[in-house]
Design a protein around this motif. Structure first.
Motif, mmCIF file in Angstrom:
data_model
loop_
_atom_site.group_PDB
_atom_site.id
_atom_site.type_symbol
_atom_site.label_atom_id
_atom_site.label_comp_id
_atom_site.label_asym_id
_atom_site.label_seq_id
_atom_site.Cartn_x
_atom_site.Cartn_y
_atom_site.Cartn_z
ATOM 1 N N PHE A 6 0.854 -1.172 0.000
ATOM 2 C CA PHE A 6 0.000 0.000 0.000
ATOM 3 C C PHE A 6 0.897 1.231 0.000
ATOM 4 C CE2 PHE A 6 -2.203 3.256 2.658
ATOM 5 C CZ PHE A 6 -3.156 3.607 1.722
ATOM 6 N N VAL A 7 0.754 2.079 -1.026
ATOM 7 C CA VAL A 7 1.577 3.279 -1.130
ATOM 8 C C VAL A 7 0.682 4.509 -1.213
ATOM 9 C CG1 VAL A 7 3.511 2.075 -2.209
ATOM 10 C CG2 VAL A 7 1.745 3.084 -3.649
ATOM 11 N N GLN A 8 1.201 5.648 -0.721
ATOM 12 C CA GLN A 8 0.348 6.825 -0.670
ATOM 13 C C GLN A 8 1.111 8.145 -0.781
ATOM 14 O OE1 GLN A 8 -1.753 6.646 3.065
ATOM 15 N NE2 GLN A 8 0.056 7.092 4.281
ATOM 16 N N GLY A 9 2.372 8.100 -1.213
ATOM 17 C CA GLY A 9 3.110 9.347 -1.311
ATOM 18 C C GLY A 9 3.329 9.994 0.042
ATOM 19 N N TYR A 10 3.661 9.187 1.037
ATOM 20 C CA TYR A 10 3.861 9.680 2.402
ATOM 21 C C TYR A 10 5.197 10.406 2.496
ATOM 22 C CZ TYR A 10 5.008 9.428 7.395
ATOM 23 O OH TYR A 10 5.385 9.722 8.684
ATOM 24 N N VAL A 11 5.153 11.676 2.860
ATOM 25 C CA VAL A 11 6.356 12.498 2.918
ATOM 26 C C VAL A 11 6.858 12.664 4.347
ATOM 27 C CG1 VAL A 11 7.318 14.781 2.410
ATOM 28 C CG2 VAL A 11 5.732 13.708 0.807
ATOM 29 N N GLY A 12 5.958 12.774 5.317
ATOM 30 C CA GLY A 12 6.365 12.943 6.703
ATOM 31 C C GLY A 12 7.103 14.257 6.920
ATOM 32 N N GLU A 31 9.510 2.420 -7.258
ATOM 33 C CA GLU A 31 10.511 1.350 -7.151
ATOM 34 C C GLU A 31 9.994 0.211 -6.277
ATOM 35 O OE1 GLU A 31 14.728 2.197 -6.644
ATOM 36 O OE2 GLU A 31 14.261 4.343 -6.773
ATOM 37 N N TYR A 32 9.289 0.558 -5.192
ATOM 38 C CA TYR A 32 8.778 -0.482 -4.300
ATOM 39 C C TYR A 32 7.779 -1.378 -5.029
ATOM 40 C CZ TYR A 32 10.659 2.610 -0.643
ATOM 41 O OH TYR A 32 11.477 3.393 0.130
ATOM 42 N N VAL A 33 6.897 -0.783 -5.814
ATOM 43 C CA VAL A 33 5.893 -1.583 -6.529
ATOM 44 C C VAL A 33 6.563 -2.450 -7.590
ATOM 45 C CG1 VAL A 33 3.838 -1.499 -7.982
ATOM 46 C CG2 VAL A 33 4.061 0.089 -6.067
ATOM 47 N N LYS A 42 1.048 -9.945 -5.033
ATOM 48 C CA LYS A 42 -0.042 -9.984 -6.009
ATOM 49 C C LYS A 42 -0.771 -8.665 -6.183
ATOM 50 C CE LYS A 42 -1.036 -14.935 -6.037
ATOM 51 N NZ LYS A 42 -2.056 -15.974 -5.783
ATOM 52 N N TYR A 43 -0.615 -7.744 -5.223
ATOM 53 C CA TYR A 43 -1.359 -6.483 -5.291
ATOM 54 C C TYR A 43 -0.476 -5.305 -4.918
ATOM 55 C CZ TYR A 43 -5.516 -9.481 -5.181
ATOM 56 O OH TYR A 43 -6.464 -10.434 -5.460
ATOM 57 N N ALA A 44 -0.772 -4.162 -5.529
ATOM 58 C CA ALA A 44 -0.232 -2.877 -5.092
ATOM 59 C C ALA A 44 -1.382 -1.880 -5.116
ATOM 60 C CB ALA A 44 0.899 -2.404 -6.003
ATOM 61 N N TRP A 45 -1.623 -1.232 -3.977
ATOM 62 C CA TRP A 45 -2.742 -0.298 -3.825
ATOM 63 C C TRP A 45 -2.196 1.112 -3.705
ATOM 64 C CZ3 TRP A 45 -7.454 -2.326 -4.499
ATOM 65 C CH2 TRP A 45 -7.616 -3.707 -4.297
ATOM 66 N N ALA A 46 -2.753 2.038 -4.475
ATOM 67 C CA ALA A 46 -2.325 3.435 -4.463
ATOM 68 C C ALA A 46 -3.474 4.309 -3.983
ATOM 69 C CB ALA A 46 -1.877 3.872 -5.853
ATOM 70 N N SER A 47 -3.224 5.117 -2.975
ATOM 71 C CA SER A 47 -4.269 5.940 -2.376
ATOM 72 C C SER A 47 -4.610 7.136 -3.268
ATOM 73 C CB SER A 47 -3.830 6.436 -0.995
ATOM 74 O OG SER A 47 -2.778 7.383 -1.147
ATOM 75 N N GLU A 48 -5.742 7.754 -2.964
ATOM 76 C CA GLU A 48 -6.085 9.073 -3.505
ATOM 77 C C GLU A 48 -6.425 9.979 -2.328
ATOM 78 O OE1 GLU A 48 -9.689 11.531 -5.618
ATOM 79 O OE2 GLU A 48 -9.501 9.424 -6.172
ATOM 80 N N HIS A 49 -5.595 10.988 -2.115
ATOM 81 C CA HIS A 49 -5.854 11.954 -1.053
ATOM 82 C C HIS A 49 -5.593 13.360 -1.566
ATOM 83 C CE1 HIS A 49 -6.788 9.226 2.136
ATOM 84 N NE2 HIS A 49 -5.621 8.628 2.114
ATOM 85 N N HIS A 50 -6.201 14.316 -0.912
ATOM 86 C CA HIS A 50 -6.064 15.718 -1.297
ATOM 87 C C HIS A 50 -5.874 16.575 -0.044
ATOM 88 C CE1 HIS A 50 -7.627 14.512 -5.268
ATOM 89 N NE2 HIS A 50 -8.468 13.755 -4.571
ATOM 90 N N PHE A 51 -4.956 17.531 -0.125
ATOM 91 C CA PHE A 51 -4.749 18.561 0.913
ATOM 92 C C PHE A 51 -4.099 18.037 2.186
ATOM 93 C CE2 PHE A 51 -9.281 19.162 -0.725
ATOM 94 C CZ PHE A 51 -8.906 19.866 -1.863
#
Length: 372
Positions: A6-12, A31-33, A42-51
């Motif tokens: 599960f990836v989400q562009g987490y910057v911290g 690269e991770y995916v 078997k799966y890679a999930w990409a989030s959708e978030h705003h703001f």
């Protein structure tokens, strides 16, 4: 049990000292995916978030997934989520994105939907809402229309409270005879039951530890027996997420965890996902959890709140999730852990864990789709 990322562009907090932190986070997660694809996930999930500032910068996940469609060969790519609320993304545009990705992946795309992270995100698109359950009304009105848009030669059209469309041909049509598997991001027990009744798989982002699986499965597996699917087939699946760190030795895995700033991500989760019930004693933002030391990491492992250790230990920890009934275990990989350590986790899990647990080479949703 199957495995995913599960990836989400987490910057911290990395952006405070590195002006390229956002770019690096997004590039590292590609690269991770790609590595997960090579390692048998078997799966890679990409989030959708705003703001959501530090928490997630993956706002245009359809673009991200389109790149990965070409960069991977086998792994299923899922929207975790596409937000189909008309005020955020018009449902027709969502339907078009789904089938376009279905073609680009040649049937490897999974359609996860949901209602957004919480008030900060939703109020950006729907100002003045005082009850977040309002988004459920919009989602409920919309979700059953997607299979009609995909499978009807000419969509009959829709006249609802929140959006409408005259009869139109929605193009492209799905790849193959059916449509991508449909999932729902659930954050509460009633949401699991509702998803099951509609024949949807569940993206269980709210499950914290193995013992949480009991109420998840009770709500979901009981209700799905009598499902009236909104789509072409029932997707009987519960995916859960957890953090995983695997290293050649236990001590090295714990050192990586201690240095990874793992305390900060849960604090951001409850900052933004204000519709999730906050655990007793969990600090309210801007207060955060204290930094984890080695003793606390060991406690998290013991309490089954963190997968961490050498390959044999990680295998046993993952096996507990399988025994509890999880259909899919997906790993969240925050950027506080260095890139090479994260890639090491993916490779070691692929070499030493997945072959012992996921013994079926066919993707679960591929089987359901074929039956449909």
């Amino acid at each position: 049990m199957e495995f995913g990322l599960f990836v989400q562009g987490y910057v911290g907090k990395r952006a405070e000292t590195d002006p390229l932190a956002e770019h690096k986070a997004l590039m590292e997660e590609t690269e991770y995916v790609i590595q997960a694809d090579k390692s048998g996930f078997k799966y890679a999930w990409a989030s959708e978030h705003h703001f959501l500032e530090e928490y997630s910068h993956l706002s245009a996940n359809d673009v991200f997934l389109g790149y990965l469609a070409h960069a991977t060969d086998r792994i299923h790519l899922g929207s975790g989520i596409f937000n189909p609320l008309a005020q955020v993304n018009h449902p027709v545009k969502v339907a078009e994105k789904v089938t376009m990705l279905d073609h680009l992946t040649e049937g490897r795309f999974e359609f996860g939907s949901g209602r957004g992270a919480g008030s900060h995100e939703i109020l950006g698109f729907i100002p003045g809402v005082t009850d977040m359950n309002y988004t459920k009304e919009i989602w409920e009105e919309t979700i059953a229309e997607f299979p009609k848009m995909w499978l009807q030669d000419e969509y009959v059209g829709f006249q609802g409270k929140h959006w409408s469309l005259p009869p139109r041909k929605i193009l492209p049509k799905p790849y193959g005879k059916s449509h991508p598997a449909m999932w729902y991001a659930a954050g509460s027990p009633p949401s699991y039951s509702m998803a099951a009744r509609k024949g949807l798989g569940v993206l269980g982002f709210s499950v914290q530890k193995v013992s949480d699986m009991e109420w998840v499965l009770e709500k979901y597996k009981t209700a799905i027996v009598d499902a009236e699917p909104v789509g072409d087939f029932v997707n009987d699946n519960v995916m859960v997420t957890t953090t995983a760190i695997c290293a050649p030795t236990h001590d090295e895995a714990v050192r990586i965890a201690v240095a990874g700033g793992l305390h900060y991500l849960p604090s951001l989760v409850f900052r933004y996902h204000d519709t999730f019930p906050r655990p007793d004693g969990f600090p309210a933002w801007p207060e955060t959890l204290p930094e984890y030391n080695e003793e606390f990491i060991e406690l998290l492992i013991e309490e089954e709140l963190l997968i961490c250790g050498d390959p044999d230990e990680v295998f046993r920890q993952c096996k507990r999730w399988e025994q509890a009934g999880a259909d899919q275990l997906s790993f969240g990989l925050p950027v506080g852990v260095p890139k090479e350590a994260t890639l090491q986790t993916i490779r070691l899990v692929g070499e030493h864990v997945i072959p012992k647990i996921d013994t079926d080479p066919v993707h679960r949703t591929s089987r359901f789709r074929a039956a449909g």
